[in-house]
Motif scaffolding. Structure first.
Motif, mmCIF file in Angstrom:
data_model
loop_
_atom_site.group_PDB
_atom_site.id
_atom_site.type_symbol
_atom_site.label_atom_id
_atom_site.label_comp_id
_atom_site.label_asym_id
_atom_site.label_seq_id
_atom_site.Cartn_x
_atom_site.Cartn_y
_atom_site.Cartn_z
ATOM 1 N N ARG A 1 59.852 48.706 -9.196
ATOM 2 C CA ARG A 1 60.819 47.838 -9.887
ATOM 3 C C ARG A 1 60.400 46.378 -9.755
ATOM 4 N NH1 ARG A 1 66.556 49.375 -7.796
ATOM 5 N NH2 ARG A 1 65.443 49.254 -5.833
ATOM 6 N N ALA A 2 61.245 45.537 -9.192
ATOM 7 C CA ALA A 2 60.893 44.120 -9.119
ATOM 8 C C ALA A 2 60.362 43.736 -7.745
ATOM 9 C CB ALA A 2 62.102 43.266 -9.469
ATOM 10 N N SER B 1 69.823 39.449 -21.911
ATOM 11 C CA SER B 1 68.593 38.718 -21.599
ATOM 12 C C SER B 1 67.969 38.051 -22.815
ATOM 13 C CB SER B 1 67.573 39.645 -20.935
ATOM 14 O OG SER B 1 67.204 40.697 -21.799
ATOM 15 N N GLU C 1 63.187 41.037 -18.235
ATOM 16 C CA GLU C 1 64.141 41.630 -17.300
ATOM 17 C C GLU C 1 63.515 41.826 -15.923
ATOM 18 O OE1 GLU C 1 65.572 45.120 -19.267
ATOM 19 O OE2 GLU C 1 66.808 43.975 -20.687
ATOM 20 N N TRP C 2 62.210 42.181 -15.895
ATOM 21 C CA TRP C 2 61.530 42.330 -14.606
ATOM 22 C C TRP C 2 61.478 40.998 -13.864
ATOM 23 C CZ3 TRP C 2 57.707 40.539 -11.545
ATOM 24 C CH2 TRP C 2 57.273 41.360 -10.494
ATOM 25 N N SER D 1 64.901 40.075 -12.518
ATOM 26 C CA SER D 1 65.233 40.935 -11.388
ATOM 27 C C SER D 1 64.408 40.567 -10.156
ATOM 28 C CB SER D 1 64.994 42.402 -11.775
ATOM 29 O OG SER D 1 65.334 43.267 -10.712
ATOM 30 N N HIS D 2 63.125 40.286 -10.372
ATOM 31 C CA HIS D 2 62.241 39.841 -9.292
ATOM 32 C C HIS D 2 62.796 38.596 -8.622
ATOM 33 C CE1 HIS D 2 58.593 38.472 -7.242
ATOM 34 N NE2 HIS D 2 58.620 37.370 -7.953
ATOM 35 N N LYS E 1 65.891 37.435 -8.664
ATOM 36 C CA LYS E 1 67.177 37.711 -8.012
ATOM 37 C C LYS E 1 66.954 38.355 -6.651
ATOM 38 C CE LYS E 1 71.506 40.239 -8.577
ATOM 39 N NZ LYS E 1 72.273 41.200 -9.403
ATOM 40 N N LEU E 2 66.096 39.381 -6.598
ATOM 41 C CA LEU E 2 65.820 40.069 -5.339
ATOM 42 C C LEU E 2 65.166 39.153 -4.312
ATOM 43 C CD1 LEU E 2 64.484 43.517 -6.595
ATOM 44 C CD2 LEU E 2 66.607 43.119 -5.349
#
Length: 204
Positions: free
Chosen positions: A56-57, A172, A183-184, A187-188, A190-191
């Motif tokens: 994922r991210a 987005s 989106e990746w 998300s990257h 944010k994480l």
């Protein structure tokens, strides 16, 4: 604190032509192609993603140069270092210089240029703004549509973070590298921002 960038004279306009150099960076999202000269980075070309990378991210893949000119000008060295940090150690981007940028679009006096510099300087890692909010920040609250055009013409994605500009609905929206990549990246960020905050709280 992010550095404020000062546009430099473009040698392509009336001066000697740039001696363009190229480098390819293998990143968690694929091959990123970077071009530039001694004056600054010209362009960053992102891969088109058809599937999300594994993990994922998460920064599960390190960044490394796969090919490029042996003698890289300083702006390209700074650009590759900045992108490595962005993907693999995001907290490090604040300590690194943003490379000089040398694309005609960023040097001409225009609303597009104003929007892109505003985005670079004012919308930080892990944040997002709507097209209208960015228009407000750039000084013309009625120019949300023009902001969309500026995002489409952005020659330096990720460093000038057009992926952080989303629709007012929270969707987005479009992206030059494709919606999956946008989106990746969101998300990257944010994480990684959450991880950085957790690390700060855990410090004695």
């Amino acid at each position: 604190m992010a550095s404020r960038l000062v546009p430099k004279v473009n040698s392509k306009q009336g001066g000697s032509p740039c001696k363009e150099k190229h480098v390819v960076l293998l990143s968690p999202v694929g091959r990123i192609e970077i071009s530039g000269c001694e004056m600054g980075v010209h362009e960053i070309k992102l891969p088109k993603m058809s599937v999300l990378p594994a993990g994922r991210a998460e920064s599960s893949v390190s960044c490394e140069e796969s090919q490029g000119d042996k003698e890289m000008p300083e702006p390209l060295q700074q650009c590759t270092a900045w992108l490595r940090a962005y993907f693999c150690e995001p907290g490090g981007t604040e300590r690194l210089p943003v490379p000089a940028l040398h694309h005609p679009l960023l040097l001409r006096d225009s609303f597009t240029r104003q929007v892109l510099w505003t985005l670079l300087n004012d919308v930080k890692f892990g944040e997002a703004v709507s097209y209208k909010q960015l228009a407000d920040l750039a000084g013309n609250s009625r120019a949300a549509r023009a902001v969309g055009g500026a995002m489409r013409s952005n020659p330096i994605p990720i460093i000038i973070p057009c992926h952080r500009v989303i629709r007012s609905s929270g969707d987005s929206g479009n992206y030059g590298g494709g919606q999956l990549l946008k989106e990746w990246l969101l998300s990257h960020e944010k994480l990684q921002k959450e991880k950085l905050q957790e690390e700060k709280l855990a410090r004695p």
